[in-house]
Design an enzyme around this catalytic site. Structure first.
Site, mmCIF file in Angstrom:
data_model
loop_
_atom_site.group_PDB
_atom_site.id
_atom_site.type_symbol
_atom_site.label_atom_id
_atom_site.label_comp_id
_atom_site.label_asym_id
_atom_site.label_seq_id
_atom_site.Cartn_x
_atom_site.Cartn_y
_atom_site.Cartn_z
ATOM 1 N N LYS A 14 -11.728 -4.747 1.401
ATOM 2 C CA LYS A 14 -11.022 -3.987 0.359
ATOM 3 C C LYS A 14 -11.758 -4.102 -0.975
ATOM 4 O O LYS A 14 -11.850 -3.131 -1.726
ATOM 5 C CB LYS A 14 -9.578 -4.479 0.215
ATOM 6 N N GLN A 64 -1.421 -9.458 0.910
ATOM 7 C CA GLN A 64 -1.925 -9.405 2.285
ATOM 8 C C GLN A 64 -0.932 -10.080 3.238
ATOM 9 O O GLN A 64 -0.469 -11.193 2.990
ATOM 10 C CB GLN A 64 -3.300 -10.102 2.362
ATOM 11 N N ASP A 107 0.952 -0.357 -0.825
ATOM 12 C CA ASP A 107 1.139 -0.517 0.618
ATOM 13 C C ASP A 107 2.275 0.361 1.141
ATOM 14 O O ASP A 107 2.395 0.555 2.353
ATOM 15 C CB ASP A 107 1.515 -1.975 0.937
#
Ligand code: GUN
Length: 282
Positions: free
Chosen positions: A53, A97, A120
């Site tokens: 990322k 995460q 997200d």
């Protein structure tokens, strides 16, 4: 006839090129999009995702704010870090995460993320808005699948779509996005009776189960579009939830693993981050 092999790497590259243009347009107005990624603990797979990322961010011109916290981090400290990023105008997207180490409550920390920074798409407000058909940030993997369908001119309108898997990360938002695109959607899961028969009704079959090569030719109607969200590590390497060799000869189009849906997830994260930055700098 040989199926179309859906090239996620290529589509992801195209998405990132468009993101880079939007980043440049924002920068010309004095806005540098920023993405905060929080990793707790040192799970090797998570660490490697986070590193990828960071690379994506630098490729498209997004500033990354990366925080690594030790395994034993207290919930209160994690929550406080999210609050700090919520308040930071240089940060437009926040990603925690997953999975978090045991002892940390993912639901609680996700709910703390400001919905406008929820790149997200996991926040209850983001999912609620998706259910209502309102503009929102959408989960990256299902949004990546929709982008693949668009890129290949596959219109779900009026089609039978079957999603195998009902996770909050993929299955449920996938079903909602397909519904929004006017597909007739069925969601299957571990308790579904006669799963092959239900899957064989699909014009568009999305496998998001997490079981290596489970979907074989018995599950696929000839001519179906088969989207494989699975990434499973087996002795021979990475394989999907679809038995590619068995299914490809009867599908009209199919995503490979790797190189199908996988690259799209990270590309859509970049797209969500630039969209979040555009939204606050209108
Ligand atoms: N772990 C695996 N996939 C994802 C994802 O899309 N987002 C986050 N935050 N964690 C993940």
């Amino acid at each position: 006839m040989a199926p179309v092999i859906i090239d996620g790497k290529k589509v992801a590259t195209d998405v990132k090129a468009r993101v880079a243009q939007r980043v440049a347009a924002l920068e010309a107005r004095g806005v540098k999009p920023g993405l905060a990624v929080i990793l707790v603990g040192d799970d090797p797979a998570s660490r490697s995702y986070v590193e990828m990322k960071e690379r994506d961010c630098s490729e498209v011109g997004i500033r990354s704010f990366d925080v690594r916290l030790p395994e034993g981090t207290a919930q209160g400290d994690l929550d406080a870090l999210v609050e700090q990023f919520n308040a930071d105008p240089a940060v437009h997207g926040i990603l925690v995460q997953l999975p978090l180490p045991s002892g940390l409550d993912a639901e609680r920390v996700i709910a703390r993320i400001a919905p406008e920074k929820d790149v997200d798409g996991f926040h209850p407000a983001s999912i609620g808005r998706l259910v209502r058909g309102l503009p929102a940030l959408h989960a990256c993997t299902p949004e990546g699948v929709m982008e693949l369908l668009r890129a290949y001119g596959i219109d779900p309108k009026g089609k039978r779509a079957v999603v195998v898997g009902r996770s909050v990360i993929v299955g449920k938002p996938m079903a909602l996005l397909l519904l929004q695109a006017d597909a007739t959607v069925t969601v299957c899961h571990s308790k579904t009776e006669d799963l092959p028969a239900v899957c064989r009704e699909a014009d568009i079959l999305v496998a998001a189960i997490g079981r290596a090569r489970m979907i074989d030719e018995r599950y696929v109607k000839p001519g179906a579009v088969v989207i494989d969200v699975g990434i499973n590590r087996v002795e021979s390497g990475l394989v999907g939830d679809v038995d590619f060799d068995a299914v490809a000869p009867i599908a009209s189009a199919i995503t490979p693993v790797p190189g199908g849906v996988g690259p799209m997830t990270r590309a859509m994260l970049m797209a969500n981050t630039v969209a979040a930055a555009e939204e606050v700098s209108r």
